[in-house]
Design an enzyme around this catalytic site. Sequence first.
Site, mmCIF file in Angstrom:
data_model
loop_
_atom_site.group_PDB
_atom_site.id
_atom_site.type_symbol
_atom_site.label_atom_id
_atom_site.label_comp_id
_atom_site.label_asym_id
_atom_site.label_seq_id
_atom_site.Cartn_x
_atom_site.Cartn_y
_atom_site.Cartn_z
ATOM 1 N N ARG A 203 0.820 -1.217 0.000
ATOM 2 C CA ARG A 203 0.000 0.000 0.000
ATOM 3 C C ARG A 203 0.855 1.268 0.000
ATOM 4 O O ARG A 203 0.446 2.289 -0.547
ATOM 5 C CB ARG A 203 -0.912 -0.004 1.229
ATOM 6 C CG ARG A 203 -1.969 -1.111 1.240
ATOM 7 C CD ARG A 203 -3.167 -0.746 0.370
ATOM 8 N NE ARG A 203 -4.195 -1.753 0.453
ATOM 9 C CZ ARG A 203 -5.155 -1.789 1.393
ATOM 10 N NH1 ARG A 203 -5.178 -0.855 2.324
ATOM 11 N NH2 ARG A 203 -6.060 -2.732 1.396
ATOM 12 N N ASP B 248 -16.362 9.125 5.562
ATOM 13 C CA ASP B 248 -15.247 8.197 5.458
ATOM 14 C C ASP B 248 -14.007 8.841 6.056
ATOM 15 O O ASP B 248 -13.893 10.077 6.098
ATOM 16 C CB ASP B 248 -14.985 7.813 3.996
ATOM 17 C CG ASP B 248 -14.172 6.523 3.882
ATOM 18 O OD1 ASP B 248 -14.793 5.439 3.891
ATOM 19 O OD2 ASP B 248 -12.929 6.592 3.798
#
Length: 272
Positions: A34, A142
């Site tokens: 990531r 979010d």
Amino acid sequence: MSLAAADFGFVADMVRRESAIVLAPGKEYLVEARLLPLARRAGASGVAELVEKARRNPDRATTQSIVEALTTNETSWFRDGDPFSQLGTTVFPQLLAARGAGEKLRFWSAACSSGQEAYTIAMVASDTVPAAGSRLSIHATDLSVEMVERTRAGRFSQLEVNRGLPAPMLVRHFTRAGAEWEVAPALRAMVTAAQLNLAQPFPRMGPFDVVFLRNVLIYFDVPTKQDILRRVRALMRPDGWLFLGAAETTLGVDAGWERVALGRTSAYRPLR
């Protein structure tokens, strides 16, 4: 080259401190995969150099970028199916019968990722609730600022609309926008989006009739789950509904909920 234990520990501590997400040992491969694109964009030779820069010269932007890169944004339309079918057959009819004609139904799509969940709720409402645009509001939140911006934009690639969106709904609720598909203005008007960290005190919002808190509690330890569920309950109407992911439950975590079977799925209602 695998991520050094000290570098993994530094990143895991940062992510837990900022978001309460737990990265257990064994996730080194995930962290490296990531963070590698982020390291390249920052001009670092690799993840180790990016982590060293963050350690030596911490700044808010870098911290936020690392945390967002390690947030899971897996999503699809009508994910798991049954919760959304139950909106139309059970939840909407009960709420509409209990509310006054001019009273708005308020939804919260927590951990909304790029917006598919919020817009799925809007599509179900549009197809089942009379004058849905004036009767329903959906607040989508979010941790990731990028995901919030994508939700506001309401644009999705062909690959994204292929993930669970029935063709009749695509035709009815979307229009072509170059290589992408854009959500119809009527649906976008129902949805607001904002950045929110579930592990931190909530801003003033609600009260909500329905909360979708799906597939996010699994990333937290038990004390954090208990805290989030307690604060979510405080934002809900007494006859509200909470939907969790298929692998999540309030049982054994927070006693303030009643589990209700809904067809092949289940939801939770706050106990007062």
